[in-house]
Design a protein around this motif. Structure first.
Motif, PDB file in Angstrom:
ATOM      1  N   ASP A  55       0.854  -1.187   0.000  1.00  0.00           N
ATOM      2  CA  ASP A  55       0.000   0.000   0.000  1.00  0.00           C
ATOM      3  C   ASP A  55       0.890   1.237   0.000  1.00  0.00           C
ATOM      4  OD1 ASP A  55      -2.242   1.621   0.105  1.00  0.00           O
ATOM      5  OD2 ASP A  55      -2.427   1.487   2.291  1.00  0.00           O
ATOM      6  N   ILE A  56       0.342   2.376  -0.427  1.00  0.00           N
ATOM      7  CA  ILE A  56       1.120   3.625  -0.445  1.00  0.00           C
ATOM      8  C   ILE A  56       0.873   4.443   0.811  1.00  0.00           C
ATOM      9  CG2 ILE A  56       1.453   5.826  -1.631  1.00  0.00           C
ATOM     10  CD1 ILE A  56       0.845   4.383  -4.246  1.00  0.00           C
ATOM     11  N   MET A  57      -0.385   4.507   1.255  1.00  0.00           N
ATOM     12  CA  MET A  57      -0.740   5.340   2.404  1.00  0.00           C
ATOM     13  C   MET A  57      -0.512   4.571   3.699  1.00  0.00           C
ATOM     14  SD  MET A  57      -1.600   8.072   0.810  1.00  0.00           S
ATOM     15  CE  MET A  57      -2.442   9.061   2.037  1.00  0.00           C
ATOM     16  N   LEU A  58       0.714   4.611   4.206  1.00  0.00           N
ATOM     17  CA  LEU A  58       1.056   3.940   5.452  1.00  0.00           C
ATOM     18  C   LEU A  58       1.256   4.986   6.549  1.00  0.00           C
ATOM     19  CD1 LEU A  58       3.582   1.341   4.005  1.00  0.00           C
ATOM     20  CD2 LEU A  58       1.242   0.892   4.779  1.00  0.00           C
ATOM     21  N   PRO A  59       1.100   4.609   7.817  1.00  0.00           N
ATOM     22  CA  PRO A  59       1.133   5.605   8.885  1.00  0.00           C
ATOM     23  C   PRO A  59       2.506   6.201   9.180  1.00  0.00           C
ATOM     24  CG  PRO A  59       0.913   3.398   9.793  1.00  0.00           C
ATOM     25  CD  PRO A  59       0.736   3.274   8.313  1.00  0.00           C
ATOM     26  N   PRO A  77       9.254  -9.291  -7.072  1.00  0.00           N
ATOM     27  CA  PRO A  77       8.180  -8.424  -7.565  1.00  0.00           C
ATOM     28  C   PRO A  77       7.474  -7.670  -6.442  1.00  0.00           C
ATOM     29  CG  PRO A  77       8.083 -10.574  -8.623  1.00  0.00           C
ATOM     30  CD  PRO A  77       9.098 -10.686  -7.538  1.00  0.00           C
ATOM     31  N   ILE A  78       7.215  -6.384  -6.686  1.00  0.00           N
ATOM     32  CA  ILE A  78       6.444  -5.540  -5.763  1.00  0.00           C
ATOM     33  C   ILE A  78       5.202  -5.065  -6.497  1.00  0.00           C
ATOM     34  CG2 ILE A  78       6.375  -3.378  -4.471  1.00  0.00           C
ATOM     35  CD1 ILE A  78       9.338  -3.703  -3.909  1.00  0.00           C
ATOM     36  N   LEU A  79       4.041  -5.383  -5.939  1.00  0.00           N
ATOM     37  CA  LEU A  79       2.758  -5.017  -6.536  1.00  0.00           C
ATOM     38  C   LEU A  79       2.112  -3.946  -5.659  1.00  0.00           C
ATOM     39  CD1 LEU A  79       0.157  -7.567  -7.902  1.00  0.00           C
ATOM     40  CD2 LEU A  79      -0.549  -5.528  -6.677  1.00  0.00           C
ATOM     41  N   PHE A  80       1.969  -2.726  -6.195  1.00  0.00           N
ATOM     42  CA  PHE A  80       1.310  -1.655  -5.444  1.00  0.00           C
ATOM     43  C   PHE A  80      -0.196  -1.874  -5.457  1.00  0.00           C
ATOM     44  CE2 PHE A  80       5.233   0.815  -6.166  1.00  0.00           C
ATOM     45  CZ  PHE A  80       5.406   1.354  -4.900  1.00  0.00           C
ATOM     46  N   LEU A  81      -0.828  -1.639  -4.304  1.00  0.00           N
ATOM     47  CA  LEU A  81      -2.276  -1.742  -4.160  1.00  0.00           C
ATOM     48  C   LEU A  81      -2.715  -0.494  -3.412  1.00  0.00           C
ATOM     49  CD1 LEU A  81      -4.590  -3.781  -4.724  1.00  0.00           C
ATOM     50  CD2 LEU A  81      -4.245  -4.654  -2.423  1.00  0.00           C
ATOM     51  N   SER A  82      -3.293   0.483  -4.136  1.00  0.00           N
ATOM     52  CA  SER A  82      -3.488   1.797  -3.528  1.00  0.00           C
ATOM     53  C   SER A  82      -4.768   2.469  -3.999  1.00  0.00           C
ATOM     54  CB  SER A  82      -2.291   2.700  -3.855  1.00  0.00           C
ATOM     55  OG  SER A  82      -2.502   4.012  -3.389  1.00  0.00           O
ATOM     56  N   ASP A  89       0.634   8.927  -9.871  1.00  0.00           N
ATOM     57  CA  ASP A  89       0.942   7.963  -8.821  1.00  0.00           C
ATOM     58  C   ASP A  89       1.383   6.626  -9.409  1.00  0.00           C
ATOM     59  OD1 ASP A  89       0.272   9.572  -6.490  1.00  0.00           O
ATOM     60  OD2 ASP A  89      -1.788   9.431  -7.188  1.00  0.00           O
ATOM     61  N   LYS A  90       0.687   6.186 -10.468  1.00  0.00           N
ATOM     62  CA  LYS A  90       1.049   4.913 -11.092  1.00  0.00           C
ATOM     63  C   LYS A  90       2.438   4.990 -11.706  1.00  0.00           C
ATOM     64  CE  LYS A  90      -0.511   1.386 -14.340  1.00  0.00           C
ATOM     65  NZ  LYS A  90      -1.587   0.902 -15.221  1.00  0.00           N
ATOM     66  N   LEU A  91       2.705   6.088 -12.424  1.00  0.00           N
ATOM     67  CA  LEU A  91       4.019   6.243 -13.039  1.00  0.00           C
ATOM     68  C   LEU A  91       5.109   6.357 -11.979  1.00  0.00           C
ATOM     69  CD1 LEU A  91       3.126   8.699 -15.949  1.00  0.00           C
ATOM     70  CD2 LEU A  91       3.534   6.244 -16.095  1.00  0.00           C
ATOM     71  N   MET A  92       4.796   7.022 -10.885  1.00  0.00           N
ATOM     72  CA  MET A  92       5.760   7.137  -9.792  1.00  0.00           C
ATOM     73  C   MET A  92       6.072   5.759  -9.201  1.00  0.00           C
ATOM     74  SD  MET A  92       7.667   8.917  -7.702  1.00  0.00           S
ATOM     75  CE  MET A  92       7.136  10.637  -7.684  1.00  0.00           C
ATOM     76  N   GLY A  93       5.017   4.980  -8.933  1.00  0.00           N
ATOM     77  CA  GLY A  93       5.218   3.664  -8.343  1.00  0.00           C
ATOM     78  C   GLY A  93       6.048   2.746  -9.219  1.00  0.00           C
ATOM     79  N   TYR A 101       0.690  -2.269 -10.580  1.00  0.00           N
ATOM     80  CA  TYR A 101      -0.037  -1.260  -9.796  1.00  0.00           C
ATOM     81  C   TYR A 101      -1.530  -1.497  -9.976  1.00  0.00           C
ATOM     82  CZ  TYR A 101      -0.721   3.441  -7.735  1.00  0.00           C
ATOM     83  OH  TYR A 101      -1.053   4.508  -6.919  1.00  0.00           O
ATOM     84  N   ILE A 102      -2.223  -1.741  -8.870  1.00  0.00           N
ATOM     85  CA  ILE A 102      -3.677  -1.946  -8.889  1.00  0.00           C
ATOM     86  C   ILE A 102      -4.310  -0.901  -7.976  1.00  0.00           C
ATOM     87  CG2 ILE A 102      -5.559  -3.538  -8.331  1.00  0.00           C
ATOM     88  CD1 ILE A 102      -3.714  -5.834  -8.874  1.00  0.00           C
ATOM     89  N   THR A 103      -5.412  -0.314  -8.425  1.00  0.00           N
ATOM     90  CA  THR A 103      -6.055   0.741  -7.639  1.00  0.00           C
ATOM     91  C   THR A 103      -7.241   0.197  -6.841  1.00  0.00           C
ATOM     92  OG1 THR A 103      -7.455   1.337  -9.541  1.00  0.00           O
ATOM     93  CG2 THR A 103      -5.382   2.528  -9.285  1.00  0.00           C
ATOM     94  N   LYS A 104      -7.465   0.808  -5.675  1.00  0.00           N
ATOM     95  CA  LYS A 104      -8.631   0.510  -4.839  1.00  0.00           C
ATOM     96  C   LYS A 104      -9.785   1.424  -5.263  1.00  0.00           C
ATOM     97  CE  LYS A 104      -5.718  -0.381  -0.745  1.00  0.00           C
ATOM     98  NZ  LYS A 104      -5.421   0.057   0.638  1.00  0.00           N
ATOM     99  N   PRO A 105     -11.026   0.938  -5.207  1.00  0.00           N
ATOM    100  CA  PRO A 105     -11.446  -0.433  -4.880  1.00  0.00           C
ATOM    101  C   PRO A 105     -11.029  -1.401  -5.975  1.00  0.00           C
ATOM    102  CG  PRO A 105     -13.317   0.827  -5.664  1.00  0.00           C
ATOM    103  CD  PRO A 105     -12.184   1.802  -5.544  1.00  0.00           C
ATOM    104  N   PHE A 106     -10.759  -2.628  -5.611  1.00  0.00           N
ATOM    105  CA  PHE A 106     -10.232  -3.599  -6.558  1.00  0.00           C
ATOM    106  C   PHE A 106     -11.067  -4.867  -6.527  1.00  0.00           C
ATOM    107  CE2 PHE A 106      -8.011  -3.937  -2.512  1.00  0.00           C
ATOM    108  CZ  PHE A 106      -8.245  -5.263  -2.172  1.00  0.00           C
TER     109      PHE A 106
END
Length: 241
Positions: A55-59, A77-82, A89-93, A101-106
């Motif tokens: 996830d991207i939004m961590l505390p 492999p690192i799969l972003f789920l955000s 954001d996708k290009l940054m990740g 890169y997969i976006t929420k809701p998924f």
């Protein structure tokens, strides 16, 4: 049951529980979870994993920064789920080391399918087939497919899994033109409209590793409006490992 070790990193306990139960149901038996960036770093430093869902939004730390730190420890492999769904954001990740890169809701089943695709491709390079027991020598750089090692000017260069797989695929098909979507389908295992950006970012990262001048590439060239092709520089030597 499957033996791959997966690390899920998210501060939403509900998402961690849902994904953990889903993966167990799909046959995965080694699932580890982390709710903070520090916890994730500690667990990666302590034990090997085959894939990380991040996830991207961590505390405590931004997921992008965490990805960069993880890349110093592992090339899996690192799969972003955000929930951050913008193109930036996708290009940054993808630009800082992510493989997908997969976006929420998924759709949970899509997440499982993408995880399986990542692991399937990763595992191909662990099979000691005759073709994988070769060292591909392009002068400036070499590829050891069996060991999954890229060396530039004789120096081993850390290379994330999907970048390495993309480079190997291009090298195995020299002077052939592929669209970005075709490359995504061959390397990632699935292809949807919009996945072309993932390929563009990975090629940009490969050029920075291989090209003397990434702005004027000689190895991985772009035929505008057509696609990409790999041009070997001089004669390629292939040695048995």
């Amino acid at each position: 049951m499957q033996d791959e070790r997966i690390l899920l990193v998210d501060d939403e306990k509900g998402i961690l529980t849902m994904l953990e139960l889903l993966l167990y149901r799909e046959g995965f038996k080694h699932i580890t979870t982390a709710g903070t960036g520090k916890e994730a770093l500690d667990k990666v430093a302590a034990a090997p994993f085959d894939l990380i869902v991040l996830d991207i939004m961590l505390p405590d730390i931004d997921g992008f920064g965490l990805c960069q730190q993880l890349r110093r420890l592992t090339t899996v492999p690192i799969l972003f789920l955000s929930a951050r769904s913008g193109d930036y954001d996708k290009l940054m990740g993808l630009g800082i080391g992510g493989d997908d890169y997969i976006t929420k809701p998924f759709n949970p089943l899509e997440v499982v399918a993408r995880i399986r695709a990542q692991l399937r491709r990763k595992n191909l390079y662990s099979i000691p087939e005759e073709a994988a027991q070769q060292l591909m020598d392009y002068g400036l750089f070499t590829i050891n497919k069996k060991a999954a090692v890229l060396a530039v000017n004789g120096v081993e260069i850390p290379c994330p899994a999907k970048e390495f797989e993309l480079l190997v695929f291009l090298c195995e098909h020299p002077n052939q033109v592929f669209t970005a979507l075709q490359l995504y389908e061959q390397v990632w295992g699935t292809a949807l409209t919009g996945d072309e950006k993932t390929v563009v970012i990975h090629i940009s990262r490969l050029r920075k590793r291989l090209e003397a001048d990434p702005a004027a590439p000689k190895y991985i060239v772009n035929l505008r409006g057509i696609g990409y092709k790999f041009i070997p520089a001089g004669k390629v030597a292939v040695h048995e490992d």
